[in-house]
Design a protein around this motif. Structure first.
Motif, PDB file in Angstrom:
ATOM      1  N   THR A   1      33.634  11.573  12.111  1.00 45.20           N
ATOM      2  CA  THR A   1      34.685  10.570  11.985  1.00 45.20           C
ATOM      3  C   THR A   1      36.032  11.235  11.733  1.00 45.20           C
ATOM      4  O   THR A   1      37.038  10.897  12.366  1.00 45.20           O
ATOM      5  CB  THR A   1      34.383   9.599  10.824  1.00 45.20           C
ATOM      6  OG1 THR A   1      33.118   8.979  11.044  1.00 45.20           O
ATOM      7  CG2 THR A   1      35.454   8.535  10.707  1.00 45.20           C
ATOM      8  N   LEU A   2      36.060  12.201  10.826  1.00 42.00           N
ATOM      9  CA  LEU A   2      37.326  12.841  10.474  1.00 42.00           C
ATOM     10  C   LEU A   2      37.832  13.751  11.583  1.00 42.00           C
ATOM     11  O   LEU A   2      39.045  13.991  11.679  1.00 42.00           O
ATOM     12  CB  LEU A   2      37.175  13.610   9.165  1.00 42.00           C
ATOM     13  CG  LEU A   2      36.953  12.736   7.936  1.00 42.00           C
ATOM     14  CD1 LEU A   2      36.774  13.575   6.686  1.00 42.00           C
ATOM     15  CD2 LEU A   2      38.098  11.747   7.755  1.00 42.00           C
ATOM     16  N   GLU A   3      36.936  14.255  12.418  1.00 46.44           N
ATOM     17  CA  GLU A   3      37.394  14.986  13.598  1.00 46.44           C
ATOM     18  C   GLU A   3      38.190  14.065  14.516  1.00 46.44           C
ATOM     19  O   GLU A   3      39.193  14.471  15.113  1.00 46.44           O
ATOM     20  CB  GLU A   3      36.192  15.550  14.370  1.00 46.44           C
ATOM     21  CG  GLU A   3      35.511  16.732  13.712  1.00 46.44           C
ATOM     22  CD  GLU A   3      34.298  17.196  14.506  1.00 46.44           C
ATOM     23  OE1 GLU A   3      34.043  16.614  15.590  1.00 46.44           O
ATOM     24  OE2 GLU A   3      33.611  18.114  14.055  1.00 46.44           O
ATOM     25  N   LEU A   4      37.727  12.837  14.634  1.00 45.20           N
ATOM     26  CA  LEU A   4      38.372  11.861  15.514  1.00 45.20           C
ATOM     27  C   LEU A   4      39.578  11.196  14.872  1.00 45.20           C
ATOM     28  O   LEU A   4      40.535  10.828  15.550  1.00 45.20           O
ATOM     29  CB  LEU A   4      37.355  10.787  15.919  1.00 45.20           C
ATOM     30  CG  LEU A   4      36.174  11.289  16.767  1.00 45.20           C
ATOM     31  CD1 LEU A   4      35.077  10.241  16.830  1.00 45.20           C
ATOM     32  CD2 LEU A   4      36.644  11.663  18.168  1.00 45.20           C
ATOM     33  N   ASP A   5      39.532  11.022  13.553  1.00 39.87           N
ATOM     34  CA  ASP A   5      40.633  10.381  12.821  1.00 39.87           C
ATOM     35  C   ASP A   5      40.688  10.941  11.409  1.00 39.87           C
ATOM     36  O   ASP A   5      39.972  10.472  10.514  1.00 39.87           O
ATOM     37  CB  ASP A   5      40.435   8.860  12.777  1.00 39.87           C
ATOM     38  CG  ASP A   5      41.562   8.163  12.025  1.00 39.87           C
ATOM     39  OD1 ASP A   5      42.543   8.827  11.636  1.00 39.87           O
ATOM     40  OD2 ASP A   5      41.469   6.934  11.820  1.00 39.87           O
ATOM     41  N   PRO A   6      41.531  11.945  11.169  1.00 36.60           N
ATOM     42  CA  PRO A   6      41.631  12.536   9.826  1.00 36.60           C
ATOM     43  C   PRO A   6      42.078  11.546   8.763  1.00 36.60           C
ATOM     44  O   PRO A   6      41.916  11.826   7.575  1.00 36.60           O
ATOM     45  CB  PRO A   6      42.676  13.647  10.020  1.00 36.60           C
ATOM     46  CG  PRO A   6      42.636  13.962  11.474  1.00 36.60           C
ATOM     47  CD  PRO A   6      42.374  12.649  12.153  1.00 36.60           C
ATOM     48  N   GLY A   7      42.615  10.402   9.172  1.00 35.63           N
ATOM     49  CA  GLY A   7      43.071   9.406   8.214  1.00 35.63           C
ATOM     50  C   GLY A   7      42.075   8.298   7.970  1.00 35.63           C
ATOM     51  O   GLY A   7      42.458   7.231   7.464  1.00 35.63           O
ATOM     52  N   ALA A   8      40.821   8.527   8.289  1.00 34.15           N
ATOM     53  CA  ALA A   8      39.782   7.512   8.065  1.00 34.15           C
ATOM     54  C   ALA A   8      39.371   7.521   6.598  1.00 34.15           C
ATOM     55  O   ALA A   8      38.595   8.372   6.155  1.00 34.15           O
ATOM     56  CB  ALA A   8      38.580   7.776   8.960  1.00 34.15           C
ATOM     57  N   ALA A   9      39.876   6.573   5.832  1.00 35.26           N
ATOM     58  CA  ALA A   9      39.626   6.549   4.386  1.00 35.26           C
ATOM     59  C   ALA A   9      38.152   6.412   4.068  1.00 35.26           C
ATOM     60  O   ALA A   9      37.648   7.024   3.114  1.00 35.26           O
ATOM     61  CB  ALA A   9      40.409   5.411   3.741  1.00 35.26           C
ATOM     62  N   GLY A  10      37.437   5.604   4.848  1.00 37.92           N
ATOM     63  CA  GLY A  10      36.013   5.419   4.594  1.00 37.92           C
ATOM     64  C   GLY A  10      35.227   6.709   4.699  1.00 37.92           C
ATOM     65  O   GLY A  10      34.316   6.962   3.908  1.00 37.92           O
ATOM     66  N   ALA A  11      35.572   7.534   5.677  1.00 39.80           N
ATOM     67  CA  ALA A  11      34.880   8.809   5.838  1.00 39.80           C
ATOM     68  C   ALA A  11      35.191   9.754   4.687  1.00 39.80           C
ATOM     69  O   ALA A  11      34.319  10.498   4.219  1.00 39.80           O
ATOM     70  CB  ALA A  11      35.248   9.444   7.172  1.00 39.80           C
ATOM     71  N   HIS A  12      36.437   9.745   4.219  1.00 42.66           N
ATOM     72  CA  HIS A  12      36.770  10.565   3.045  1.00 42.66           C
ATOM     73  C   HIS A  12      35.971  10.096   1.830  1.00 42.66           C
ATOM     74  O   HIS A  12      35.465  10.921   1.045  1.00 42.66           O
ATOM     75  CB  HIS A  12      38.269  10.480   2.754  1.00 42.66           C
ATOM     76  CG  HIS A  12      39.105  11.332   3.650  1.00 42.66           C
ATOM     77  ND1 HIS A  12      39.092  12.712   3.597  1.00 42.66           N
ATOM     78  CD2 HIS A  12      39.980  10.993   4.648  1.00 42.66           C
ATOM     79  CE1 HIS A  12      39.935  13.197   4.496  1.00 42.66           C
ATOM     80  NE2 HIS A  12      40.477  12.184   5.150  1.00 42.66           N
ATOM     81  N   HIS A  13      35.842   8.782   1.666  1.00 47.29           N
ATOM     82  CA  HIS A  13      35.046   8.252   0.561  1.00 47.29           C
ATOM     83  C   HIS A  13      33.597   8.715   0.674  1.00 47.29           C
ATOM     84  O   HIS A  13      33.002   9.162  -0.309  1.00 47.29           O
ATOM     85  CB  HIS A  13      35.125   6.726   0.575  1.00 47.29           C
ATOM     86  CG  HIS A  13      34.428   6.071  -0.577  1.00 47.29           C
ATOM     87  ND1 HIS A  13      35.088   5.336  -1.518  1.00 47.29           N
ATOM     88  CD2 HIS A  13      33.114   6.046  -0.933  1.00 47.29           C
ATOM     89  CE1 HIS A  13      34.213   4.890  -2.418  1.00 47.29           C
ATOM     90  NE2 HIS A  13      33.012   5.298  -2.070  1.00 47.29           N
ATOM     91  N   VAL A  14      33.038   8.589   1.858  1.00 47.19           N
ATOM     92  CA  VAL A  14      31.639   8.987   2.076  1.00 47.19           C
ATOM     93  C   VAL A  14      31.444  10.454   1.723  1.00 47.19           C
ATOM     94  O   VAL A  14      30.485  10.823   1.022  1.00 47.19           O
ATOM     95  CB  VAL A  14      31.220   8.716   3.529  1.00 47.19           C
ATOM     96  CG1 VAL A  14      29.889   9.398   3.843  1.00 47.19           C
ATOM     97  CG2 VAL A  14      31.107   7.219   3.793  1.00 47.19           C
ATOM     98  N   LEU A  15      32.333  11.316   2.198  1.00 47.48           N
ATOM     99  CA  LEU A  15      32.184  12.749   1.911  1.00 47.48           C
ATOM    100  C   LEU A  15      32.406  13.049   0.430  1.00 47.48           C
ATOM    101  O   LEU A  15      31.707  13.899  -0.146  1.00 47.48           O
ATOM    102  CB  LEU A  15      33.163  13.558   2.765  1.00 47.48           C
ATOM    103  CG  LEU A  15      32.727  13.772   4.210  1.00 47.48           C
ATOM    104  CD1 LEU A  15      33.835  14.471   4.993  1.00 47.48           C
ATOM    105  CD2 LEU A  15      31.443  14.607   4.278  1.00 47.48           C
TER     106      LEU A  15
END
Length: 253
Positions: free
Chosen positions: A134-148
């Motif tokens: 997800t972050l490769e495609l959109d570094p600003g994806a808050a949900g993916a940052h939360h998940v990680l």
């Protein structure tokens, strides 16, 4: 693992009036905190357009919400399975869109909490893979940052023997990469990207408590307690924020 339910920006697509109406109704229900009604609206859209991407990732989001609000663990697992089905289909339709991958990560993370230890380890590996994609495609994806952030934090919270077993006996080699530093970095970024999402502030506050930084946790919780619910699971997160804040403030006196 509590996970974020906020959609990615820029995921709208042009659709016909009839399909758009179904998605719009679902969005209205979701904003009104009615996850089950939102899910039914999105599913209605998918009856006539089964590969409609904007309905698929929204259906995954709504199914995750329904699962998180379900008090019965077995029933929750069924909703997460449904969410995974929608997310997998979204990724299949648009493999280079971050929204599908993000909800795949979120749904898998929720599913991981509803299964046994060995299966949980395998799913945790998938969660990390999907979130990184997800972050490769959109570094600003808050949900993916939360998940990680939660991925790093939950592994760091494991007891030594449990973590050893996961790494050596169950093959979770990536668990060795988990760190408190990365947990903090990702959760702080999630808050920065979506400052009005209670779930991010709650997760960050819990991490700060783990790291014996209660004053910083209290600041996050005080801000979180002022937020208005915008999604179906927000009321529950706000209640948890108030409860944790009360505990920390009583201990600080």
């Amino acid at each position: 693992m509590l996970l974020p339910l906020y959609p990615l920006a820029g995921q709208e697509v042009v659709v016909s009036v009839s399909i758009r109406d179904g998605v719009t109704r679902g969005d209205e229900h979701f904003a009104a905190l009615r996850a089950d009604s939102a899910l039914e609206s999105y599913r209605g859209t998918l009856v006539s357009e089964p590969d409609r991407f904007d309905a698929l990732w929204r259906a995954a989001r709504a199914a995750v919400s329904v699962g998180m609000l379900e008090p019965d663990d077995d029933r929750s697992a069924e909703w997460y399975d449904l969410a995974l089905d929608f997310a997998d289909r979204a990724v299949s339709v648009e493999p280079d869109s971050a929204a599908g991958w993000q909800w795949r990560a979120i749904a898998t993370g929720q599913k991981a909490m509803a299964v046994g230890p060995s299966r949980r380890v395998a799913l945790s590996e998938q969660v990390r893979t999907y979130a990184l994609r997800t972050l490769e495609l959109d570094p600003g994806a808050a949900g993916a940052h939360h998940v990680l952030g939660q991925w790093h934090a939950e592994i760091q919270r494991l007891g030594g023997l449990t973590r050893f077993a996961a790494e050596r006996l169950l093959g979770a080699a990536t668990f060795r990469e988990a760190s408190w530093t990365e947990a903090l970095r990702h959760l702080e970024r999630a808050v920065e990207l979506e400052p009005r999402a209670p779930i991010h502030r709650l997760a960050l506050a819990r991490l700060l408590v783990d790291r014996e930084r209660p004053a910083e946790a209290i600041r996050q919780l005080r801000t979180g307690a002022t937020l208005a619910p915008a999604e179906p699971t927000d009321p529950g997160h706000l209640e948890e924020i108030r409860d944790l804040l009360a505990d920390l403030e009583s201990g600080a006196r």
